[in-house]
Design an enzyme around this catalytic site. Structure first.
Site, PDB file in Angstrom:
ATOM      1  N   LYS A 191       0.790  -1.709   0.014  1.00 40.95           N
ATOM      2  CA  LYS A 191       0.006  -0.321   0.012  1.00 40.95           C
ATOM      3  C   LYS A 191       1.647   1.475  -0.073  1.00 40.95           C
ATOM      4  O   LYS A 191       1.624   1.705   0.544  1.00 40.95           O
ATOM      5  CB  LYS A 191      -0.878   0.452   1.054  1.00 40.95           C
ATOM      6  CG  LYS A 191      -2.562   1.221   1.110  1.00 40.95           C
ATOM      7  CD  LYS A 191      -2.929   0.730   2.287  1.00 40.95           C
ATOM      8  CE  LYS A 191      -4.188   1.727   2.413  1.00 40.95           C
ATOM      9  NZ  LYS A 191      -4.790   1.021   3.571  1.00 40.95           N
TER      10      LYS A 191
ATOM     11  N   GLU B 136     -19.057  -6.503   9.940  1.00 36.34           N
ATOM     12  CA  GLU B 136     -20.759  -6.126  11.037  1.00 36.34           C
ATOM     13  C   GLU B 136     -21.477  -6.885  11.598  1.00 36.34           C
ATOM     14  O   GLU B 136     -21.602  -7.023  12.663  1.00 36.34           O
ATOM     15  CB  GLU B 136     -20.898  -5.099  10.293  1.00 36.34           C
ATOM     16  CG  GLU B 136     -20.744  -3.794   9.469  1.00 36.34           C
ATOM     17  CD  GLU B 136     -19.353  -4.190   8.730  1.00 36.34           C
ATOM     18  OE1 GLU B 136     -18.433  -3.119   7.994  1.00 36.34           O
ATOM     19  OE2 GLU B 136     -19.345  -5.377   8.307  1.00 36.34           O
TER      20      GLU B 136
ATOM     21  N   ARG C  69     -25.526  -3.687   6.936  1.00 37.23           N
ATOM     22  CA  ARG C  69     -25.535  -4.883   6.580  1.00 37.23           C
ATOM     23  C   ARG C  69     -25.859  -6.421   8.036  1.00 37.23           C
ATOM     24  O   ARG C  69     -25.167  -7.020   7.487  1.00 37.23           O
ATOM     25  CB  ARG C  69     -23.747  -5.292   6.148  1.00 37.23           C
ATOM     26  CG  ARG C  69     -23.073  -4.257   5.471  1.00 37.23           C
ATOM     27  CD  ARG C  69     -21.977  -3.432   5.516  1.00 37.23           C
ATOM     28  NE  ARG C  69     -20.589  -4.598   5.381  1.00 37.23           N
ATOM     29  CZ  ARG C  69     -19.764  -5.064   4.165  1.00 37.23           C
ATOM     30  NH1 ARG C  69     -20.009  -4.917   3.171  1.00 37.23           N
ATOM     31  NH2 ARG C  69     -19.321  -6.020   4.714  1.00 37.23           N
TER      32      ARG C  69
END
Length: 712
Positions: free
Chosen positions: A356, A442, A470
């Site tokens: 990244k 979640e 979700r």
């Protein structure tokens, strides 16, 4: 599975086995990491001087090759050398574009080579490439640049500009819209099966990050993909960013979950990779019985051995290839071409290792890898963060929760890979053993909180309003039905500006207030937020929730020591006493009601403004009082139809308050998705600015001229 092991030798093994190639110490030296005044000479002879002020260019370098690429078809005749040059130019283009708009930078820099390789090998948009989000892929800005949108990059995440995510209505190359993570394998499988049913032969590629792989949906999809055995390619982009790197204020924490450990073992297993290459070479020379040995070595080299002798991914029915250096274009194009051309049946997973922030020195060195940035100076990496007299509601929530936890050892905090986004990195620093990052999961977060509540712990589950969608079944079945005292802190409620409809918290009041046992509240300012955190901590016989917006507080004096005082459940308050017209606001919409009252005062209209505080239970006495003492009652909220106003109307209808002359009007978000843009532009489109509220009052009172004056 019909697919045999691919014989990738040479550059692949070299790219993978170099010492510390991923940890930064052995990365190929970036041209911009040299001393100032150095000159970078690209492969085509173009020169660009480095900044005297920092480690990167102050002016955008020339991009002669990228300038010739408008769509992926223009890449097809490029040599590998030219592809590498294109990747370099694309990287600088992303850096300079995002420096002017802000956005998700680090993740896009990590997938530059992967994006180039995918568009070089596959024939998009006929071939489908799906970009997942999470903390690795987010959305590939390079993908947008290579697919006809380079000239629009200056409008990224702005009103009427490019979306920050893939969006089907924006481009034929965006075959599936994303904003929430872990969906691409499911959608890709649907596309692959749909292709088969239609008798087509195009490829389907789903790119997903290791963070997104912590969500259960990814495994549900892989399990089904293995069963259906349709041809598709899953690319696992692994950059060790399972949780947002902002989760810990003291630097990046170890990735969450057992999957991260397993992937790390795969990455670091150098002897097995080398043994695999040797075995394949021996097999070519000897053949016969050596095939069995080579197959076993190959299987071990692909890691995650289970008791049955099969790899984890292959247990699910996916043929595993990797790990592959995600910054080595030779390897990427060779492997993708081989997989594309192999006549086989079934899904293939390619495990790609990326870094990244790759190629931008400041991102490579930063703890958060410049995951999300404001506008910044490319030469120095300095971000132009605006200063504000108040802190964000997110920070106020964290401070309030810390104050409660100081006096109550049973209070714990839970987030779903969003420590920085929810402010719980502050809580984690103060109470490291009482803060739980469950990954991008979640559903698990909510039921985990329910289990904690069963044991007398007081869990605060901090999840963005749109992300809690979700886990709705878990909220209903595992929490509300059992009347467990889980506290939901719903950040990013209402309109969210540049992140647009995927992150807009429009529906939480509607979907939470319809639950029989849920206490539903919303603060009108930051001081009220402190009090509502204290209120939620005190509620120990049922679940509760409170919402708060993106953005900063309004400057109200805070409670002493950040310790809120519990509010009486279901009690609102009157802020301004007026006549004829009452505004009953919910949440931070109360601030707009106050501003509307100020706008109308010069016109001789004195409004009553009340703060409902609670949507469930409603303050029946307050509503009766307002309804009986005013000609007009207007409810105002930054939420969808079916929310606070609907609950007020339901009560007034049953109580007979609508049987007389009272005029009731609800002001809510319109019944459509509002695209990304500046907060004020979104408020204007929604019709929820103070001017819109004031004009509504004037129109109801028959003062059309005053309404026009206010709106102009």
């Amino acid at each position: 599975m019909a697919l045999c092991a691919f014989p990738f030798t040479g550059s692949l093994s070299k790219g993978l086995t170099g010492t510390h190639w991923l940890n930064g110490s052995g990365l190929l030296p970036h041209p911009c990491c040299k001393k100032n005044h150095q000159v970078r000479k690209s492969s085509n002879g173009v020169h660009a001087s480095l900044s005297e002020r920092g480690e990167y260019f102050s002016q955008k370098p020339p991009t002669p090759l990228l300038d010739t690429i408008n769509y992926p078809i223009h890449m097809k005749n490029l040599s590998t050398k030219e592809l590498k040059q294109l990747a370099d130019e694309l990287r600088s283009d992303v850096i300079f574009n995002v420096s002017k708009t802000g956005g998700h930078l680090g993740s896009s820099l990590g997938v530059i080579e992967l994006t180039v390789a995918l568009h070089f090998v596959f024939n998009t948009p006929q071939d489908r490439i799906l970009w997942d989000v999470g903390h690795q892929v987010i959305v590939s800005y390079p993908h947008k640049i290579l697919t006809g949108r380079r000239d629009k990059m200056p409008t990224l995440r702005q009103t009427n500009g490019l979306s920050g995510f893939t969006k089907r209505s924006e481009s034929d190359y965006d075959c599936f819209g994303t904003g929430h993570s872990s969906t691409t394998i499911s959608a890709g499988l649907g596309m692959a099966v749909g292709r088969d049913l239609k008798g087509r032969s195009n490829n389907v590629v789903a790119v997903i990050g290791d963070g997104a792989m912590t969500a259960g949906q990814a495994y549900e999809a892989m399990n089904n993909a293995g069963y259906l055995d349709s041809d598709m390619i899953v690319i696992l982009n692994d950059n060790k960013q399972v949780s947002l790197p902002t989760a810990n204020l003291d630097g990046p924490t170890a990735p969450v979950g057992a999957l991260s450990s397993a992937l790390s073992r795969l990455q670091s297993n150098r002897p097995l990779r080398e043994l695999r290459e040797v075995a394949k070479g021996v097999t070519k020379q000897i053949g016969g019985p050596m095939h069995e040995l080579a197959a076993k070595v190959d299987e071990y080299a692909r890691g995650l051995i289970s008791g049955s002798g099969s790899t984890f991914f292959e247990e699910l029915g996916l043929y595993y290839i990797g790990p592959v250096d995600g910054h080595n274009l030779d390897d990427l194009t060779a492997i993708l071409n081989e997989v594309k051309s192999t006549k086989t049946t079934g899904p293939v997973l390619i495990h790609v290792i990326t870094e990244k922030g790759r190629g931008y020195p400041y991102a490579e060195k930063a703890a958060d890898k410049y995951h999300g940035v404001t506008k910044f100076d490319p030469a120095t990496g300095k971000q132009f963060k605006s200063s504000a007299p108040t802190q964000s509601y997110t920070t106020y929530f964290a401070e309030a929760l810390i104050a409660e936890a100081e006096s109550d050892k049973d209070i714990v905090a839970i987030h779903a890979a969003m420590g920085g986004g929810t402010g719980l990195n502050l809580f984690q620093r103060r109470f490291p053993t009482r803060c739980f990052d469950v990954g991008i999961a979640e559903q698990h977060a909510v039921t985990f909180a329910a289990g904690l509540a069963c044991e007398g712990i007081k869990p605060f589950c901090a999840i963005y309003s749109s992300f809690l969608q979700r886990a709705y079944d878990q909220v209903v079945h595992d929490v509300d039905l059992q009347k467990l005292p889980v506290r939901f802190a719903m950040d990013r409620a209402g309109l969210v500006g540049a992140d647009g409809p995927t992150h807009c918290g429009a529906f939480d009041v509607t979907y939470m207030a319809c639950l029989p046992n849920m206490v539903v509240m919303a603060p009108s300012d930051e001081a009220e937020l402190f009090h509502m955190v204290a209120t939620a901590a005190a509620i120990d016989d049922r679940p509760s929730c409170f919402r708060f917006p993106r953005g900063n507080g309004v400057g109200i004096e805070l409670p002493k020591g950040n310790k809120g005082i519990p509010i009486e459940i279901g009690k609102g308050r009157v802020l301004i006493e007026g006549e004829r017209v009452a505004l009953l606001g919910y949440g931070t919409a109360v601030q707009s009601c106050m501003a509307a009252a100020a706008l109308l005062e010069p016109h001789g209209i004195r409004l009553t403004v009340a703060d409902a505080r609670f949507c469930k239970p409603l303050d029946h006495d307050l509503i009766r009082s307002l309804a009986k003492s005013h000609q007009v009652l207007i409810t105002v909220e930054e939420g969808s139809i079916g929310g606070f106003g609907s609950h007020v109307a339901q009560f007034m209808a049953l109580d007979g308050l609508l049987d007389g002359n009272l005029k009731w009007r609800p002001l809510v978000l319109p019944d459509r998705y509002i695209d990304h843009g500046s907060p004020i532009d979104q408020q204007m489109e929604a019709g929820l600015t103070p001017s819109h509220i004031a004009a509504t009052v004037c129109n109801i009172l028959g003062k059309a001229r005053e309404a026009l004056e206010i709106m102009s």
